[in-house]
Every structure is written in C-alpha cells, then in structure tokens.
Design a protein around this motif. Structure first.
Motif, mmCIF file in Angstrom:
data_model
loop_
_atom_site.group_PDB
_atom_site.id
_atom_site.type_symbol
_atom_site.label_atom_id
_atom_site.label_comp_id
_atom_site.label_asym_id
_atom_site.label_seq_id
_atom_site.Cartn_x
_atom_site.Cartn_y
_atom_site.Cartn_z
ATOM 1 N N THR A 63 0.859 -1.179 0.000
ATOM 2 C CA THR A 63 0.000 0.000 0.000
ATOM 3 C C THR A 63 0.891 1.222 0.000
ATOM 4 O OG1 THR A 63 -1.941 0.994 1.075
ATOM 5 C CG2 THR A 63 -0.223 0.139 2.525
ATOM 6 N N LYS A 64 0.318 2.363 0.195
ATOM 7 C CA LYS A 64 1.117 3.580 0.274
ATOM 8 C C LYS A 64 0.553 4.476 1.362
ATOM 9 C CE LYS A 64 -1.360 6.427 -3.033
ATOM 10 N NZ LYS A 64 -1.688 7.437 -2.043
ATOM 11 N N GLU A 65 1.427 5.262 1.937
ATOM 12 C CA GLU A 65 0.982 6.252 2.908
ATOM 13 C C GLU A 65 0.187 7.300 2.141
ATOM 14 O OE1 GLU A 65 4.532 7.680 4.771
ATOM 15 O OE2 GLU A 65 4.783 5.829 5.926
ATOM 16 N N LYS A 66 -0.954 7.630 2.656
ATOM 17 C CA LYS A 66 -1.854 8.555 1.960
ATOM 18 C C LYS A 66 -1.219 9.939 1.782
ATOM 19 C CE LYS A 66 -6.642 10.059 2.000
ATOM 20 N NZ LYS A 66 -7.911 10.010 2.702
ATOM 21 N N GLU A 67 -0.530 10.402 2.805
ATOM 22 C CA GLU A 67 0.009 11.763 2.784
ATOM 23 C C GLU A 67 1.263 11.889 1.927
ATOM 24 O OE1 GLU A 67 -0.591 10.048 5.703
ATOM 25 O OE2 GLU A 67 -2.564 10.918 6.019
ATOM 26 N N THR A 68 2.118 10.862 1.944
ATOM 27 C CA THR A 68 3.426 10.974 1.289
ATOM 28 C C THR A 68 3.558 10.128 0.030
ATOM 29 O OG1 THR A 68 4.388 9.134 2.531
ATOM 30 C CG2 THR A 68 4.519 11.340 3.539
ATOM 31 N N ASP A 69 2.614 9.254 -0.207
ATOM 32 C CA ASP A 69 2.662 8.297 -1.319
ATOM 33 C C ASP A 69 3.811 7.297 -1.188
ATOM 34 O OD1 ASP A 69 0.367 9.247 -2.549
ATOM 35 O OD2 ASP A 69 1.458 10.639 -3.839
ATOM 36 N N LYS A 70 4.452 7.233 -0.018
ATOM 37 C CA LYS A 70 5.522 6.259 0.199
ATOM 38 C C LYS A 70 4.895 4.858 0.260
ATOM 39 C CE LYS A 70 9.065 4.758 3.386
ATOM 40 N NZ LYS A 70 9.591 4.839 4.733
ATOM 41 N N GLN A 71 5.405 3.956 -0.568
ATOM 42 C CA GLN A 71 4.866 2.613 -0.619
ATOM 43 C C GLN A 71 5.511 1.725 0.435
ATOM 44 O OE1 GLN A 71 5.170 1.094 -4.612
ATOM 45 N NE2 GLN A 71 4.070 2.819 -5.483
ATOM 46 N N PHE A 72 4.721 0.789 0.970
ATOM 47 C CA PHE A 72 5.262 -0.199 1.902
ATOM 48 C C PHE A 72 4.461 -1.483 1.816
ATOM 49 C CE2 PHE A 72 2.088 2.136 4.332
ATOM 50 C CZ PHE A 72 1.442 1.159 5.079
ATOM 51 N N GLN A 73 5.120 -2.555 2.188
ATOM 52 C CA GLN A 73 4.504 -3.880 2.138
ATOM 53 C C GLN A 73 3.652 -4.092 3.387
ATOM 54 O OE1 GLN A 73 7.380 -6.942 1.419
ATOM 55 N NE2 GLN A 73 5.926 -8.588 1.777
ATOM 56 N N ILE A 74 2.494 -4.703 3.205
ATOM 57 C CA ILE A 74 1.662 -5.096 4.336
ATOM 58 C C ILE A 74 2.154 -6.472 4.764
ATOM 59 C CG2 ILE A 74 -0.677 -5.619 5.131
ATOM 60 C CD1 ILE A 74 -1.693 -3.638 3.016
ATOM 61 N N THR A 75 3.010 -6.458 5.750
ATOM 62 C CA THR A 75 3.655 -7.686 6.208
ATOM 63 C C THR A 75 2.767 -8.421 7.200
ATOM 64 O OG1 THR A 75 4.699 -6.528 8.054
ATOM 65 C CG2 THR A 75 5.953 -6.618 5.972
ATOM 66 N N GLU A 76 3.158 -9.646 7.502
ATOM 67 C CA GLU A 76 2.451 -10.391 8.550
ATOM 68 C C GLU A 76 2.561 -9.644 9.872
ATOM 69 O OE1 GLU A 76 3.560 -14.506 8.742
ATOM 70 O OE2 GLU A 76 2.743 -14.926 6.744
#
Length: 140
Positions: free
Chosen positions: A104-117
């Motif tokens: 997904t991405k942070e809404k404010e910064t558009d920084k993407q990150f994995q939705i980990t366990e």
C-alpha cells in the motif's frame, strides 16, 4: 500460489488467513462502537449507523464518547481506521522471495510499503486493545 476456485496468483494461505482475521476483528469493533453508542439515548438506529463508513461513524459518535471521557476509544478507533484503510486500499505485488503479497502507500506521502504479517499481527493486537476499552464500561 493458486487455488482450485481461481487461476489468479494469491498470497500464501497463512497470509490470507491473517488478512481475513484482521478484517474480521476490525468489523467486530466497528459494530461494538455502534453498540456502545446505542447504549445512550440517541435518535440514530443501528441500521443508520451500520451503513456509515467507519470514518464518518467516528465523527458521528465522538461527542458522545467524549462526554463519557472515553477519548482513548476514539483515539484507538481513529488509528485503526487509518490502518484498515491501508489494508483495503492496497495492491498486490511479488515480494523479493517470489511470493505474492500486498502493499500500500501512505496517503500523505505516497511512500509505498509492504503489508507484512507483522503489520497484520499488530493491527489485530491493536484491535484487541480497542475491544478491551469498549468492554471497560461494562465492568469486564
């Protein structure tokens, strides 16, 4: 990974189970917020409230929870709405191990990150805290 009911690539079963659990515990708390709200005399019906998106529900019930000095409930619920939104508004990707997963991405910064366990486990644990806070007025 594939299942017999779809030809689309899927994350591992254990990941999908955590994802489903995360959504279920949030939905349970969303309904529990409504139940707590309806314990006070209000004009709203359960049907009206259950149809509200969680963010709008939060804004609708916040005055009543603040009157009860339950700001911690509101704070936790708002935080969980944001995290739940990141789970819902996500995209599928192949991770560095070749496994399907969600990001997904942070809404404010558009920084993407994995939705980990780990993210999902933390979300589930935070929902447990909210559930405990919602039980407190009942003396549990």
């Amino acid at each position: 990974m594939y299942e017999s009911y779809t030809r689309q690539s899927l994350p591992p079963e254990s990941y999908r189970e955590l994802l489903g659990t995360a959504l279920c515990v949030f939905n349970s708390n969303n309904a529990f917020v409504i139940e707590n709200f309806l314990n006070e005399p209000v004009e709203d019906t359960w049907h009206q409230l259950i149809n509200k998106m969680s963010g709008k529900l939060l804004r609708h019930v916040e005055n009543q929870f603040e009157k009860r000095n339950a700001g911690k409930v509101l704070e936790l619920f708002e935080k969980l709405i944001g995290k739940r939104n990141r789970i819902i508004h996500r995209f599928q990707m192949t991770d560095s191990n070749g496994q399907q997963t969600l990001a997904t991405k942070e809404k404010e910064t558009d920084k993407q990150f994995q939705i980990t366990e780990e993210y999902l486990f933390d979300f589930i644990k935070e929902n447990e805290k909210l559930s405990n806070e919602l039980h407190n007025p009942r003396g549990y």
